[in-house]
Motif scaffolding. Structure first.
Motif, short mmCIF file in Angstrom:
data_model
loop_
_atom_site.label_atom_id
_atom_site.label_comp_id
_atom_site.label_asym_id
_atom_site.label_seq_id
_atom_site.Cartn_x
_atom_site.Cartn_y
_atom_site.Cartn_z
N GLY A 21 -14.06 -4.53 -1.44
CA GLY A 21 -12.71 -5.05 -1.69
C GLY A 21 -12.29 -4.82 -3.13
N SER A 22 -13.23 -5.01 -4.04
CA SER A 22 -12.91 -4.77 -5.45
C SER A 22 -12.65 -3.29 -5.67
CB SER A 22 -14.08 -5.23 -6.32
OG SER A 22 -13.91 -4.74 -7.62
N ALA A 23 -13.47 -2.47 -5.06
CA ALA A 23 -13.35 -1.02 -5.30
C ALA A 23 -12.06 -0.46 -4.68
CB ALA A 23 -14.57 -0.30 -4.73
N VAL A 24 -11.81 -0.82 -3.43
CA VAL A 24 -10.64 -0.27 -2.75
C VAL A 24 -9.39 -1.01 -3.20
CG1 VAL A 24 -9.53 0.08 -0.53
CG2 VAL A 24 -11.99 0.39 -0.75
N GLY A 25 -8.52 -0.32 -3.90
CA GLY A 25 -7.33 -1.00 -4.40
C GLY A 25 -6.19 -0.03 -4.64
N LEU A 26 -5.33 -0.40 -5.55
CA LEU A 26 -4.22 0.49 -5.90
C LEU A 26 -4.76 1.85 -6.30
CD1 LEU A 26 -2.06 -1.97 -8.01
CD2 LEU A 26 -1.62 -1.17 -5.69
N GLY A 27 -5.97 1.83 -6.87
CA GLY A 27 -6.60 3.08 -7.29
C GLY A 27 -6.74 4.06 -6.13
N ASN A 28 -7.05 3.55 -4.95
CA ASN A 28 -7.22 4.44 -3.82
C ASN A 28 -5.90 4.84 -3.19
OD1 ASN A 28 -9.45 2.50 -4.17
ND2 ASN A 28 -10.44 3.81 -2.69
N ILE A 29 -5.00 3.89 -3.03
CA ILE A 29 -3.80 4.16 -2.25
C ILE A 29 -2.65 4.67 -3.11
CG2 ILE A 29 -2.18 3.18 -0.59
CD1 ILE A 29 -4.27 1.22 0.22
N PHE A 104 -0.98 -4.52 -15.99
CA PHE A 104 -0.14 -3.57 -15.24
C PHE A 104 -0.42 -3.63 -13.76
CE2 PHE A 104 -2.59 0.06 -13.88
CZ PHE A 104 -3.69 0.11 -14.72
N TYR A 105 -1.65 -4.06 -13.41
CA TYR A 105 -1.98 -4.21 -11.99
C TYR A 105 -1.06 -5.25 -11.33
CZ TYR A 105 -5.61 -2.94 -8.60
OH TYR A 105 -6.31 -2.40 -7.55
N SER A 106 -0.80 -6.35 -12.04
CA SER A 106 0.05 -7.39 -11.46
C SER A 106 1.48 -6.90 -11.30
CB SER A 106 0.06 -8.64 -12.33
OG SER A 106 -1.23 -9.06 -12.58
N PHE A 225 -14.33 6.01 -12.05
CA PHE A 225 -14.69 4.70 -12.61
C PHE A 225 -13.68 3.63 -12.18
CE2 PHE A 225 -17.04 6.58 -16.51
CZ PHE A 225 -18.16 6.77 -15.73
N PHE A 226 -12.40 3.98 -12.30
CA PHE A 226 -11.37 3.01 -11.95
C PHE A 226 -11.53 2.58 -10.50
CE2 PHE A 226 -7.18 1.66 -10.56
CZ PHE A 226 -6.73 0.90 -11.62
N SER A 227 -11.72 3.58 -9.64
CA SER A 227 -11.76 3.30 -8.21
C SER A 227 -12.99 2.49 -7.82
CB SER A 227 -11.71 4.61 -7.44
OG SER A 227 -11.47 4.35 -6.10
N MET A 228 -14.09 2.73 -8.52
CA MET A 228 -15.32 1.97 -8.20
C MET A 228 -15.40 0.68 -9.01
SD MET A 228 -17.41 3.22 -5.90
CE MET A 228 -19.11 2.87 -6.35
N SER A 229 -14.34 0.33 -9.72
CA SER A 229 -14.29 -0.91 -10.53
C SER A 229 -15.40 -0.95 -11.58
CB SER A 229 -14.44 -2.15 -9.64
OG SER A 229 -13.42 -2.21 -8.71
N LEU A 230 -15.62 0.18 -12.26
CA LEU A 230 -16.73 0.21 -13.20
C LEU A 230 -16.26 0.12 -14.64
CD1 LEU A 230 -18.78 3.01 -11.45
CD2 LEU A 230 -19.17 0.54 -11.40
N GLY A 231 -17.20 -0.19 -15.52
CA GLY A 231 -16.92 -0.12 -16.94
C GLY A 231 -16.23 -1.33 -17.53
N MET A 232 -16.01 -2.37 -16.73
CA MET A 232 -15.43 -3.55 -17.34
C MET A 232 -15.94 -4.85 -16.73
SD MET A 232 -11.54 -2.83 -16.47
CE MET A 232 -11.55 -1.44 -17.52
N GLY A 233 -17.17 -4.83 -16.34
CA GLY A 233 -17.80 -6.10 -16.01
C GLY A 233 -17.55 -6.65 -14.62
N ILE A 322 -8.53 -9.78 -7.48
CA ILE A 322 -9.38 -10.96 -7.57
C ILE A 322 -10.66 -10.66 -8.34
CG2 ILE A 322 -8.50 -12.28 -5.60
CD1 ILE A 322 -10.54 -11.19 -3.80
N SER A 323 -11.16 -9.44 -8.24
CA SER A 323 -12.40 -9.15 -8.98
C SER A 323 -12.11 -9.08 -10.48
CB SER A 323 -13.06 -7.87 -8.49
OG SER A 323 -12.32 -6.73 -8.86
N LEU A 324 -10.94 -8.54 -10.82
CA LEU A 324 -10.58 -8.50 -12.24
C LEU A 324 -10.40 -9.91 -12.77
CD1 LEU A 324 -8.02 -5.59 -11.98
CD2 LEU A 324 -10.03 -5.58 -13.45
N1 TRP Z 1 -11.09 -0.52 -8.21
C1 TRP Z 1 -9.76 -1.03 -8.19
C2 TRP Z 1 -8.83 0.03 -7.62
O1 TRP Z 1 -9.25 1.04 -7.20
C3 TRP Z 1 -9.28 -1.49 -9.52
C4 TRP Z 1 -10.22 -2.44 -10.15
C5 TRP Z 1 -10.58 -3.65 -9.70
C6 TRP Z 1 -10.96 -2.23 -11.31
N2 TRP Z 1 -11.50 -4.20 -10.51
C7 TRP Z 1 -11.76 -3.35 -11.49
C8 TRP Z 1 -11.03 -1.17 -12.16
C9 TRP Z 1 -12.63 -3.42 -12.55
C10 TRP Z 1 -11.91 -1.25 -13.22
C11 TRP Z 1 -12.71 -2.35 -13.39
O2 TRP Z 1 -7.66 -0.17 -7.59
#
Ligand code: TRP
Length: 446
Positions: A21-29, A104-106, A225-233, A322-324
């Protein structure tokens, strides 16, 4: 914090779906299809997949290891694992990045609510003879309405996080992710039935390597990285909620596979339709909000498709947001000993302020610009191109060089409880220690 105090995920299935759920987001669609469109189709997808396996997969494992072993949010986990060092600053970096992304996500989350409302009000029904590009630019640059939708998004998001890890985040993800998958499949099938859909597939899956340059590589890595929600905890904090019995490698493989699958499915829902109606694939961020409404209003059953589409977009956005939000919330709870409710309330205030600035920065003549970029674009660019990449780099260096090899093995095999073939543990170890850091550095320097 003692282990018994951590209210973690209730089940393995729930943990996986929360991560997906965290990974699949605006980044994917929203982001992936337009990046594919801007970067020449199939070749970009191929590079994206290679980077995801060689770089994102090890980064993902490294983050979960830090979280589960450090048993805290980003700052606390680094501090627990490397007491007395400066490593916890890497945690602060991620908190900063989360601010930027969440703002910007919001805003974009708010747009998807607005478009859902519009589709339900038949604004995109057949024969709706509107100028959708004008509609989008006048809405997104207006003063009040984007803010109201943004606020609704922030409140939904906060409500889920206030309910806690198991009752909020896990429960939401467990129900909504399968639903999202179903919705996307319906869209893919609908799109496949359009005349001339084949041109779209050809564009997506035909690799044109002449379009590849260093910008493409950076875009592919940043997107991965963005799509897998990486690099920011985010995966650090989710990792800290993962049961000690779960296999980190299998969480990583499942999350990566489903995340990539969702991105490709989203592209397969959008691109054939774009070509079928003779539109341009390289529309940039407007692809979803400008091109698609045009398309919905020209296709049979367009209103229903539009409603499905924007529900999907919204679900995906919330399960990621929610993960952010959890990164910030858990940080406030741990560092300042606040209650969850207090922490979320503070986060709401911060999001409203920064989100509003982001939204205002899109107005014509807005002074909220830096180096020619609106705050909105700046936050997106700075966070995904730099902060996230540097965060990911620090993560793999930490696990590869700072943590003991025996501790790494202990986490990957859950102290021997999980069977992970020796070669797999070795391969991932060297990916974390050498391949990922070098590759990230090389791309940063390029
Ligand atoms: N992965 C999400 C997306 O694809 C965005 C996202 C959620 C994210 N949590 C994150 C990106 C943490 C970086 C770090 O839309």
């Amino acid at each position: 914090m003692k282990e018994s105090d951590r209210s973690g995920f209730g089940s393995r299935f729930g943990a996986i779906l929360a991560m997906v759920g965290s990974a699949v987001g605006l980044g994917n669609i929203w982001r992936f299809p337009y990046l594919v469109g801007e970067n020449g189709g199939g070749a970009f997808i191929l590079i994206y997949i290679v980077f995801s396996i060689l770089i994102s997969l090890p980064v993902f494992c490294a983050e979960v290891i830090i979280g589960r072993r450090g048993r805290a949010s980003a700052v606390g986990a680094f501090r627990n694992l490397a007491p007395g060092s400066k490593w916890h600053l890497a945690g602060y970096l991620s908190i900063l990045a989360v601010f930027l992304i969440l703002s910007f996500y919001s805003v974009v989350g708010g747009w998807s609510i607005k478009y859902l409302v519009d589709s339900a009000m038949l604004k995109f029904s057949a024969g709706a003879d509107a100028d959708f590009s004008e509609l989008f630019s006048s809405f997104s640059t207006a003063t009040w309405s984007p803010l109201i939708y943004m606020l609704v998004f922030i409140l939904i998001n906060s409500a889920v996080v206030i309910l806690g890890v198991k009752n909020g985040i896990e429960r939401f993800s467990k129900w909504m992710m399968p639903l999202l998958f179903l919705l996307i499949l319906i869209l893919v099938v609908r799109s496949a039935c359009l005349p001339g859909a084949g041109v779209g597939y050809n564009y997506l899956f035909h690799a044109d390597f002449t379009k590849i340059n260093s910008d493409t590589l950076m875009a592919a890595l940043g997107q991965s990285f963005f799509s897998m929600s990486l690099g920011m905890g985010a995966m650090i904090i989710y990792g800290s909620y993962v049961s000690r019995k779960d296999s980190i490698a299998s969480h990583a493989v499942v999350t990566l596979s489903l995340d990539t699958l969702f991105a490709i499915l989203a592209a397969c829902a959008i691109m054939p339709a774009v070509f079928s109606f003779g539109l341009q694939p390289n529309q940039g961020p407007g692809l979803v909000f400008v091109t698609l409404p045009y398309l919905f209003s020209n296709m049979p059953l367009g209103t229903i498709v539009a409603i499905f589409f924007f529900i999907s977009l919204l679900l995906a956005a919330i399960s990621s947001a929610i993960s952010l939000l959890e990164v910030m919330t858990s940080f406030l709870i741990e560092e300042f000993h606040l209650s969850r409710r207090q922490a979320v309330t503070i986060c709401i205030a911060i999001q409203v302020v920064f989100g509003t600035l982001c939204s205002f920065s899109l107005q014509a003549g807005s002074p909220l610009k830096l180096a020619g970029l609106s705050l909105f674009d700046l936050f997106d660019k700075v966070s995904s191109d730099y902060v996230m990449t540097i965060g990911a780099l620090l993560t793999v260096i930490f696990v590869g060089w700072k943590i003991k090899r025996s501790d790494y093995l202990d986490e990957m095999t859950s102290g021997g409880a999980v069977h992970l073939p020796r070669w797999a543990a070795e391969v991932i170890y060297w990916l974390i220690k050498v391949v990922a850091p070098l590759a990230i550095l090389a791309i940063l320097i390029l």
